[in-house]
Design an enzyme around this catalytic site. Sequence first.
Site, PDB file in Angstrom:
ATOM      1  N   ASN A  47       0.864  -1.181   0.000  1.00 51.64           N
ATOM      2  CA  ASN A  47       0.000   0.000   0.000  1.00 51.64           C
ATOM      3  C   ASN A  47       0.903   1.233   0.000  1.00 51.64           C
ATOM      4  O   ASN A  47       1.483   1.575   1.026  1.00 51.64           O
ATOM      5  CB  ASN A  47      -0.884  -0.052   1.264  1.00 51.64           C
ATOM      6  N   TRP A  48       1.014   1.865  -1.159  1.00 50.98           N
ATOM      7  CA  TRP A  48       1.946   2.985  -1.286  1.00 50.98           C
ATOM      8  C   TRP A  48       1.385   4.274  -0.685  1.00 50.98           C
ATOM      9  O   TRP A  48       2.091   5.280  -0.618  1.00 50.98           O
ATOM     10  CB  TRP A  48       2.320   3.194  -2.759  1.00 50.98           C
ATOM     11  N   LYS A  49       0.113   4.270  -0.318  1.00 47.67           N
ATOM     12  CA  LYS A  49      -0.525   5.467   0.269  1.00 47.67           C
ATOM     13  C   LYS A  49      -0.297   6.692  -0.633  1.00 47.67           C
ATOM     14  O   LYS A  49      -0.264   6.544  -1.854  1.00 47.67           O
ATOM     15  CB  LYS A  49      -0.039   5.666   1.704  1.00 47.67           C
ATOM     16  N   HIS A  56      -9.553   1.129   5.038  1.00 57.40           N
ATOM     17  CA  HIS A  56      -8.271   1.353   5.726  1.00 57.40           C
ATOM     18  C   HIS A  56      -8.495   2.325   6.884  1.00 57.40           C
ATOM     19  O   HIS A  56      -9.286   3.258   6.785  1.00 57.40           O
ATOM     20  CB  HIS A  56      -7.243   1.920   4.742  1.00 57.40           C
ATOM     21  N   GLU A  84      -6.844   4.725   7.931  1.00 54.26           N
ATOM     22  CA  GLU A  84      -6.609   6.144   7.613  1.00 54.26           C
ATOM     23  C   GLU A  84      -7.824   6.757   6.947  1.00 54.26           C
ATOM     24  O   GLU A  84      -8.080   7.961   7.097  1.00 54.26           O
ATOM     25  CB  GLU A  84      -5.349   6.273   6.741  1.00 54.26           C
ATOM     26  N   GLU A 124      -5.370  -4.981  10.748  1.00 53.23           N
ATOM     27  CA  GLU A 124      -4.358  -3.945  10.942  1.00 53.23           C
ATOM     28  C   GLU A 124      -4.667  -3.178  12.228  1.00 53.23           C
ATOM     29  O   GLU A 124      -5.485  -2.242  12.210  1.00 53.23           O
ATOM     30  CB  GLU A 124      -4.382  -2.956   9.775  1.00 53.23           C
ATOM     31  N   GLY A 136       2.379   2.312  10.796  1.00 52.01           N
ATOM     32  CA  GLY A 136       3.321   3.413  10.630  1.00 52.01           C
ATOM     33  C   GLY A 136       4.030   3.817  11.915  1.00 52.01           C
ATOM     34  O   GLY A 136       4.667   4.864  11.971  1.00 52.01           O
ATOM     35  N   SER A 193       3.383  -2.010  10.363  1.00 48.90           N
ATOM     36  CA  SER A 193       4.838  -2.011  10.595  1.00 48.90           C
ATOM     37  C   SER A 193       5.521  -3.324  10.234  1.00 48.90           C
ATOM     38  O   SER A 193       6.495  -3.705  10.868  1.00 48.90           O
ATOM     39  CB  SER A 193       5.142  -1.613  12.051  1.00 48.90           C
ATOM     40  N   GLY A 207       2.815  -1.075   4.320  1.00 45.97           N
ATOM     41  CA  GLY A 207       2.839   0.341   3.951  1.00 45.97           C
ATOM     42  C   GLY A 207       4.267   0.799   3.695  1.00 45.97           C
ATOM     43  O   GLY A 207       4.821   0.607   2.618  1.00 45.97           O
ATOM     44  N   GLY A 208       4.889   1.376   4.722  1.00 45.79           N
ATOM     45  CA  GLY A 208       6.211   1.994   4.583  1.00 45.79           C
ATOM     46  C   GLY A 208       7.243   1.111   3.889  1.00 45.79           C
ATOM     47  O   GLY A 208       7.978   1.577   3.005  1.00 45.79           O
TER      48      GLY A 208
HETATM   49  P1  PGA Z   1       2.754   0.365   7.651  1.00 42.38           P
HETATM   50  O1  PGA Z   1       1.301   0.550   7.006  1.00 42.38           O
HETATM   51  O2  PGA Z   1       3.334  -0.913   7.093  1.00 42.38           O
HETATM   52  O3  PGA Z   1       3.537   1.582   7.196  1.00 42.38           O
HETATM   53  O4  PGA Z   1       2.591   0.302   9.122  1.00 42.38           O
HETATM   54  C1  PGA Z   1       0.461  -0.563   6.830  1.00 42.38           C
HETATM   55  C2  PGA Z   1      -0.857  -0.101   6.237  1.00 42.38           C
HETATM   56  O5  PGA Z   1      -1.322   0.984   6.583  1.00 42.38           O
HETATM   57  O6  PGA Z   1      -1.454  -0.809   5.407  1.00 42.38           O
END
Ligand code: PGA
Length: 245
Positions: free
Chosen positions: A6-8, A91, A93, A161, A167, A205, A226-227
Amino acid sequence: MFIAGNWKMNGTIEQARTLARQLANQLPTGAPTTALFPPAPHLSAVLAEVAESPIFVGGQDCSPHVQGAHTGDISAGMLADIGARGVIIGHSERRTNHGETDAEIHAKVSAAMRTGIGVILCVGETREQREAGEAEAVVRAQLAAGLPDPLSGNAVTVAYEPVWAIGTGKVATRDDISTMHRMIRAWLRAHQPPLAETFILYGGSVKAANADDVFAADEVGGALVGGASLKADDFLGIITAAMNA
Ligand code: PGA
């Protein structure tokens, strides 16, 4: 296993192209199903880069509506039209930053399923909810409210999640992941038989350095990353860990 990046809201189109090209070229033979979820304006560039590889591409959100006066929104049909094969829905977010409710998430999942693209439905508790002993009840409620009932088709993957792990560098313990994933598996078997054996991803994470431990937890069928999906080496390290799990 299923590994999703997930590149956000990150990167330029050139960076997206470069990352997608590196992953397409370096994806090991026998890699698990791998999917990339770039920002919407980068979808077509990423699709072109991975066209000759088994990597598939999806959107980070979709509208519950088919079309019309919904400025800024993107329909599931538009994602399918451009060649996306999946979409992340619910998600944390989006739940937090856009106030998305379970009812909206339910409508989005239904819209995506009508279009025929796959769904990653995200669920997970906040730190306060975990400390109050409510984590499992929160996740059960999100599953019950977010998934259409009865579900037709089986193209839904669930991603657990925990919000406090996204993050933050704080990955949940193997025991906590196992407990939650076993609960989700039991819930799916009881309430959504078409999804009884679907992948249940862990997200929050995940990195190459902790992926072995995450994949050793019960009922973990992959990761939503994500990251660590923003650098080819880091993401490929997670893919390799999944292959060895
Ligand atoms: P993260 O994000 O790996 O940066 O914690 C995961 C996600 O939000 O899908």
